[in-house]
Design a protein around this motif. Structure first.
Motif, PDB file in Angstrom:
ATOM      1  N   LEU A   1     -13.703   1.078  -4.620  1.00  0.00           N
ATOM      2  CA  LEU A   1     -12.902  -0.542  -5.431  1.00  0.00           C
ATOM      3  C   LEU A   1     -13.022  -0.440  -6.687  1.00  0.00           C
TER       4      LEU A   1
ATOM      5  N   CYS B   1     -14.647  -8.010  -6.365  1.00  0.00           N
ATOM      6  CA  CYS B   1     -14.018  -8.030  -5.713  1.00  0.00           C
ATOM      7  C   CYS B   1     -14.988  -8.433  -4.080  1.00  0.00           C
TER       8      CYS B   1
ATOM      9  N   THR C   1     -12.400  -2.075  -8.950  1.00  0.00           N
ATOM     10  CA  THR C   1     -12.355  -3.622  -9.524  1.00  0.00           C
ATOM     11  C   THR C   1     -13.343  -4.418 -10.561  1.00  0.00           C
TER      12      THR C   1
ATOM     13  N   LYS D   1      -1.950  -8.335  -3.847  1.00  0.00           N
ATOM     14  CA  LYS D   1      -0.547  -7.880  -3.926  1.00  0.00           C
ATOM     15  C   LYS D   1       0.326  -8.815  -4.135  1.00  0.00           C
TER      16      LYS D   1
ATOM     17  N   TYR E   1      -9.187   1.049  -4.037  1.00  0.00           N
ATOM     18  CA  TYR E   1      -8.173   0.096  -4.549  1.00  0.00           C
ATOM     19  C   TYR E   1      -8.313   0.015  -5.523  1.00  0.00           C
TER      20      TYR E   1
ATOM     21  N   TRP F   1      -3.675   4.420  -1.982  1.00  0.00           N
ATOM     22  CA  TRP F   1      -4.724   3.368  -2.909  1.00  0.00           C
ATOM     23  C   TRP F   1      -3.489   2.023  -2.577  1.00  0.00           C
ATOM     24  N   SER F   2      -4.334   0.575  -3.429  1.00  0.00           N
ATOM     25  CA  SER F   2      -4.287  -0.529  -2.971  1.00  0.00           C
ATOM     26  C   SER F   2      -4.067  -0.879  -3.930  1.00  0.00           C
ATOM     27  N   ASN F   3      -4.435  -2.394  -4.097  1.00  0.00           N
ATOM     28  CA  ASN F   3      -4.567  -3.370  -4.657  1.00  0.00           C
ATOM     29  C   ASN F   3      -5.552  -4.363  -4.037  1.00  0.00           C
ATOM     30  N   VAL F   4      -5.966  -5.250  -4.206  1.00  0.00           N
ATOM     31  CA  VAL F   4      -7.003  -6.170  -3.437  1.00  0.00           C
ATOM     32  C   VAL F   4      -6.095  -7.383  -3.537  1.00  0.00           C
TER      33      VAL F   4
ATOM     34  N   ILE G   1       1.067  -1.356   0.242  1.00  0.00           N
ATOM     35  CA  ILE G   1       0.196  -0.028   0.131  1.00  0.00           C
ATOM     36  C   ILE G   1       1.269   1.389   0.373  1.00  0.00           C
TER      37      ILE G   1
ATOM     38  N   MET H   1      -5.836  -6.692   3.878  1.00  0.00           N
ATOM     39  CA  MET H   1      -6.625  -5.427   3.235  1.00  0.00           C
ATOM     40  C   MET H   1      -7.263  -5.302   4.288  1.00  0.00           C
TER      41      MET H   1
END
Length: 238
Positions: free
Chosen positions: A175, A182, A177, A137, A55, A132-135, A38, A161
């Protein structure tokens, strides 16, 4: 302790979960996996239930193929993915690059983030006020994870998460995504029950769904598609 020092200290606590996740995906190492951590802007608010988090699905290439978690969380390592000196600022630095370079202004993902975040932070430094992150990793270089890799990392990714949301305590989570990416996370956060939306929106060719308070006082917006990145951002702080 500054807010950045606090976030750095707390995000470091994710290291054991990353070690578990890397072990869980070792059978997919032949795909050339790149781990991600993250990122947050220097002005991300320290107040609880105040910030906005975005995300995505996974990175489209990243810093390193390293799988040694000690190196990944070592600030002195060239393979460090954690608390980077230019985190979030790099998106601005990459805006307007030439054909041979990555140009964040050509990215539908970053255009949507900028448009939404600017409603909350209209001063022109919106990227430095968000996280900012991603579901997912871990992903292969320049592609999203396939089903096997997705589900291999899912248990640890959900725990990561959950910890990210505890640390950054956002007021809103966006999200970007699609439902398929998600759904397993929302199911987990909702006590292994399917979620029910409280509102839906049409943004040109885009559909979005809003959920209320999944294990915390947040509103979640999920984009089904980001094909039309020039749409008006209907999310506002009011």
């Amino acid at each position: 302790m500054t807010s950045d020092e606090y976030f750095t200290k707390e995000v470091l606590s994710l290291k054991p979960l990353y070690a578990r996740m890397i072990e869980d995906v070792k059978d997919y190492a032949y795909q050339g996996l790149m781990p991600f951590c993250i990122q947050w802007g220097e002005f991300y608010p320290a107040d609880r239930n105040a910030g906005i988090m975005f995300y995505g699905r996974a990175t489209n290439g990243w810093i390193t193929f390293e799988s040694d978690v000690e190196k990944l969380f070592d600030k002195n390592s060239k393979d460090c993915i954690f608390a980077l000196d230019d985190q979030m600022q790099w998106v601005e630095d990459c805006a307007g690059g030439g054909e041979e370079y990555y140009n964040s202004r050509r990215s539908a993902f970053w255009r949507v983030i900028r448009r939404v975040a600017s409603n909350f932070y209209p001063g022109g430094d919106e990227l430095l006020n968000i996280s900012w992150s991603n579901v997912c990793k871990i992903a292969p270089d320049a592609s999203n994870p396939g089903n096997g890799l997705f589900y291999a990392q899912l248990p640890a990714a959900r725990s990561i998460m959950r910890r990210e949301l505890e640390i950054f305590s956002p007021g809103h989570v966006v999200l970007l995504t699609g439902a398929g990416w998600c759904g397993d996370f929302l199911y987990f956060f909702n006590g292994n029950k399917h979620t029910r939306s409280i509102a839906s929106y049409k943004w040109g060719k885009m559909d979005s769904i809003q959920w209320r308070s999944i294990k915390s006082a947040i509103s979640s917006f999920m984009s089904q598609s980001i094909r039309n990145a020039r749409m008006k951002a209907h999310i506002s702080p009011h």
